[in-house]
Motif scaffolding. Sequence first.
Motif, short mmCIF file in Angstrom:
data_model
loop_
_atom_site.label_atom_id
_atom_site.label_comp_id
_atom_site.label_asym_id
_atom_site.label_seq_id
_atom_site.Cartn_x
_atom_site.Cartn_y
_atom_site.Cartn_z
N ASP A 6 0.78 -1.12 -0.05
CA ASP A 6 0.26 -0.13 -0.02
C ASP A 6 0.93 1.12 -0.06
OD1 ASP A 6 1.05 -0.08 2.47
OD2 ASP A 6 -0.93 -0.06 3.52
N PHE A 7 0.21 2.36 0.23
CA PHE A 7 0.78 3.65 0.02
C PHE A 7 2.12 3.86 1.05
CE2 PHE A 7 -2.70 4.54 2.92
CZ PHE A 7 -2.07 5.18 3.48
N ARG A 10 5.04 1.96 -0.20
CA ARG A 10 5.50 2.52 -1.19
C ARG A 10 6.44 3.60 -0.73
NH1 ARG A 10 0.09 1.65 -3.48
NH2 ARG A 10 -0.38 3.89 -3.24
N SER A 24 0.19 0.93 -7.77
CA SER A 24 -0.66 0.90 -6.73
C SER A 24 -1.71 -0.78 -6.54
CB SER A 24 -2.02 1.77 -7.01
OG SER A 24 -3.03 1.44 -7.75
N TYR A 42 -6.73 4.67 -2.05
CA TYR A 42 -5.69 3.63 -2.45
C TYR A 42 -4.42 4.33 -2.89
CZ TYR A 42 -9.09 -0.06 -2.82
OH TYR A 42 -9.96 -1.11 -2.77
N ILE A 43 -4.72 5.63 -3.49
CA ILE A 43 -3.38 6.32 -4.02
C ILE A 43 -3.39 7.80 -3.26
CG2 ILE A 43 -1.94 6.62 -6.02
CD1 ILE A 43 -4.39 5.05 -7.70
N VAL A 58 3.85 6.87 -9.34
CA VAL A 58 3.02 5.88 -8.92
C VAL A 58 1.78 5.62 -10.17
CG1 VAL A 58 1.19 4.96 -7.47
CG2 VAL A 58 3.16 6.22 -6.76
N ALA A 60 -1.59 3.81 -11.26
CA ALA A 60 -2.79 3.53 -10.78
C ALA A 60 -3.35 2.31 -11.39
CB ALA A 60 -3.90 4.63 -10.97
#
Length: 310
Positions: A6-7, A10, A24, A42-43, A58, A60
């Motif tokens: 997940d973020f 990341r 993502s 999510y992002i 990133v 998606a």
Amino acid sequence: MEGLLDFVLRDVLTRVGGVDRCVSEFIRVSGNLLTDRVFLSYIPELKNGGRTLAGVPVRAQLLGSDPGCMAENAARLAALGPEGIDLNFGCPAKTVNRHGGGAALLREPESIAAVVAAVRRAVPAPLPVSAKMRLGYDDAGLARECAQAMEQGGATELVVHARTKADGYRPPAYWEQIPAIRAAVAIPVVANGEIWSVADALRCRSLSGCDALMLGRGMVADPGLALAIRAHDQGQAHQPLAWQALLPQIGRFWDLVCADLEPRQRAGRLKQWLNLLRRRYPEAQQAFDEVRVMTDQRVITAWVRQVADQ
């Protein structure tokens, strides 16, 4: 990598370095037009120009099977400024496949082409639209046809996880089957699957013919892996990322987890990462054993502070 990369991870992994681009977790599209709030959950990097705080773009990822609905959601998502849109045709999860998404579409090249083409038409022309696939569902009999369907639909890049849906995540990855896919399309192909070390990366390149690699669990287990591969490519001596050097990142990871995730998720996320780190770091075994029995956030925070300050 739903529920893992997940973020939060990341952010931490791109701070370590060596990564050109992230993708993502997949965002499931199942009949509704999702809100900006869902996409941002999510992002969150979309609030930062589509990049992690370390500056890594990133892309998606969307997962779904209805061309019209996928197109509508891709258009809304594209307006938020991601680096690109990626389409997931590789997820092996039973719940996803039962509803016709992910790897289930590898039995229907024509459906893949329809989804990719609809998304390609719906988003601005300069925005990359890529796709990820496995070798097939039960076998690799339609691998080339599926890859060609993605290219014909307008995909600009293809990532191949070198296992079928039936293979799941069991070793090995069949990198030697990727050249046939590369020969069937003109777009760039990226190899993925079972890359845990520099030696794995070199063997994957040799067998697949791909220069570009996508790292998944291998990068989570060894956050220094991308840097090590890059150093090898540049002919530089490289010391593996030491456990002591990783400890501040574990501290940052825990801070982000506590700031951004629900309380019920926090302890489990730290244990999940430590569990994977055991594959690369002997020290992670002791850390995992200590944290495994903890549930109180305050106790875990004190443990993290103590360890990070060592």
